[in-house]
Design a protein around this motif. Sequence first.
Motif, PDB file in Angstrom:
ATOM      1  N   ASN A   1      51.943 142.623  94.247  1.00  0.00           N
ATOM      2  CA  ASN A   1      52.620 143.251  95.376  1.00  0.00           C
ATOM      3  C   ASN A   1      54.063 142.772  95.426  1.00  0.00           C
ATOM      4  O   ASN A   1      54.369 141.704  95.940  1.00  0.00           O
ATOM      5  CB  ASN A   1      51.884 142.882  96.683  1.00  0.00           C
ATOM      6  CG  ASN A   1      52.526 143.522  97.898  1.00  0.00           C
ATOM      7  OD1 ASN A   1      53.403 144.385  97.781  1.00  0.00           O
ATOM      8  ND2 ASN A   1      52.084 143.082  99.088  1.00  0.00           N
TER       9      ASN A   1
ATOM     10  N   ARG B   1      58.240 149.093  98.637  1.00  0.00           N
ATOM     11  CA  ARG B   1      57.577 148.523  97.480  1.00  0.00           C
ATOM     12  C   ARG B   1      58.369 148.862  96.222  1.00  0.00           C
ATOM     13  O   ARG B   1      58.917 149.952  96.108  1.00  0.00           O
ATOM     14  CB  ARG B   1      56.160 149.057  97.362  1.00  0.00           C
ATOM     15  CG  ARG B   1      55.301 148.110  96.548  1.00  0.00           C
ATOM     16  CD  ARG B   1      53.849 148.462  96.409  1.00  0.00           C
ATOM     17  NE  ARG B   1      53.258 149.158  97.510  1.00  0.00           N
ATOM     18  CZ  ARG B   1      52.857 148.581  98.635  1.00  0.00           C
ATOM     19  NH1 ARG B   1      53.015 147.288  98.817  1.00  0.00           N
ATOM     20  NH2 ARG B   1      52.303 149.307  99.580  1.00  0.00           N
TER      21      ARG B   1
ATOM     22  N   PHE C   1      47.613 148.971  94.356  1.00  0.00           N
ATOM     23  CA  PHE C   1      48.594 149.989  94.728  1.00  0.00           C
ATOM     24  C   PHE C   1      48.621 151.166  93.764  1.00  0.00           C
ATOM     25  O   PHE C   1      48.507 150.999  92.551  1.00  0.00           O
ATOM     26  CB  PHE C   1      49.961 149.358  94.859  1.00  0.00           C
ATOM     27  CG  PHE C   1      49.961 148.213  95.825  1.00  0.00           C
ATOM     28  CD1 PHE C   1      49.746 148.431  97.174  1.00  0.00           C
ATOM     29  CD2 PHE C   1      50.115 146.917  95.375  1.00  0.00           C
ATOM     30  CE1 PHE C   1      49.714 147.384  98.073  1.00  0.00           C
ATOM     31  CE2 PHE C   1      50.080 145.861  96.268  1.00  0.00           C
ATOM     32  CZ  PHE C   1      49.882 146.087  97.615  1.00  0.00           C
TER      33      PHE C   1
END
Length: 390
Positions: free
Chosen positions: A361, A368, A383
């Motif tokens: 992350n 992001r 993700f």
Amino acid sequence: MSHLAIFSLLFIFLFNFSLATNTIYNVQNYGAKSNGQTDSSNAFLSAWKAACASTSPATIYMPRGNYLIRSAEFNGETCKSKAIIIRIDGTLLAPSDYNVIGNEGSWIKFEKANGVSIFGGTFDGQGASLWSCKTSGKNCPKGTTALAFYNSNNVVISGVTAQNSQMFHILVDGCHNVKLQGVKVSSPGNSPNTDGIHIQSSSGVSIMNSRIGTGDDCISIGPGNSNLWIEGIACGPGHGISIGSLGWESQEQGVQNVTVKTVTFTGTENGVRVKTWARPSSSFVRAVLFQHIVMANVQNPIIIDQNYCPNHESCPNQGSGVKISDVTYQDIHGTSSTEVAVKLNCSKTNPCTGITLDDVNLSYKDGRADASCVNAGGRASGFEELSHCL
Ligand SMILES: *[C@@H]1O[C@H](CO)[C@@H](O)[C@H](O)[C@H]1NC(C)=O
Ligand SMILES: *[C@@H]1O[C@H](CO)[C@@H](O)[C@H](O)[C@H]1NC(C)=O
Ligand SMILES: *[C@@H]1O[C@H](CO)[C@@H](O)[C@H](O)[C@H]1NC(C)=O
């Protein structure tokens, strides 16, 4: 017998026993001068020779102060002592004129030095004048590695500071079972080629609880390494922790079973990197784990670059022969200073296989960060942008 007599006997016994089992060789008794001016290379070497000839464990001691060492090779091939401790309270200074040792390869060199432990001490390569020569584009010597271990087994390097090296700070080459712990490497972020710790052709090396700030890779892992453990490292400034460059040679030993965990990268150029030349090669990288890593403002937090070919010389349009497989990135958090935080650019002729991105992350600015994958196979959890990438 009175208690006192028993105590005295015991004391005499212990005292003699300790003398017999661990004699101390103080470099000052061999002529070393702590004034930073007198060349103490020969004194240090004489102390080594005496310790080496000892049939029992021996300690070489360097008291506080600055000791000029021109250069020294500690060869352990014929040592009788199986365990030599080098305890250093002082600072070893390399000649500040880079011409003196700039082409010698290493400054303080250990060769076939089995069972040697170094505790403490500062190794100062005084590299500033060579760095400015290199930066100005003049024709300069290559520079020396500050502290080098070649073909040595069962080595401990603990509480040592290496700073301002002309080139690499610490080199481990052809060694087995080497423990580096509580090491500090310190050189400016703009000093050229000053890798912190470079390891090659070695097995069973561990680097624990160390702080590395330098102008090139904090730790670089060359060909022929296996069973390497790196844990508890603070890296920055520098170029991160890098496997490679690998695959320059067509016949080359690969790298396998590497663990890199609990590392913080601060403001570095790369975080964790695998880098290979875009040339045919028999080399490989497999079974690598990057785990529990914090990135603070890192340019390329996660990168595989299999297209390395500066100036497009010596490898035009070739794919890298280095096979990369079974590389896991797990629990990697923090910030990227560029939009694409995960760059997996694998070989067109030998795609990466078995890449795992698990709980990665990374953010860029307020969102992001992106990921980009070329010729990379594996799986990602967490993700979407990472799952789409592989
Ligand atoms: C991998 O290396 C570690 C030391 O870093 C060692 O303990 C472990 O046994 C090795 N694993 C294999 C499969 O060789
Ligand atoms: C991958 O490497 C090639 C060759 O250097 C380069 O042209 C390309 O832009 C790179 N791709 C990414 C996504 O970085
Ligand atoms: C990812 O990191 C961001 C920024 O640190 C944080 O706000 C977010 O909760 C994290 N997401 C997950 C699923 O851990």
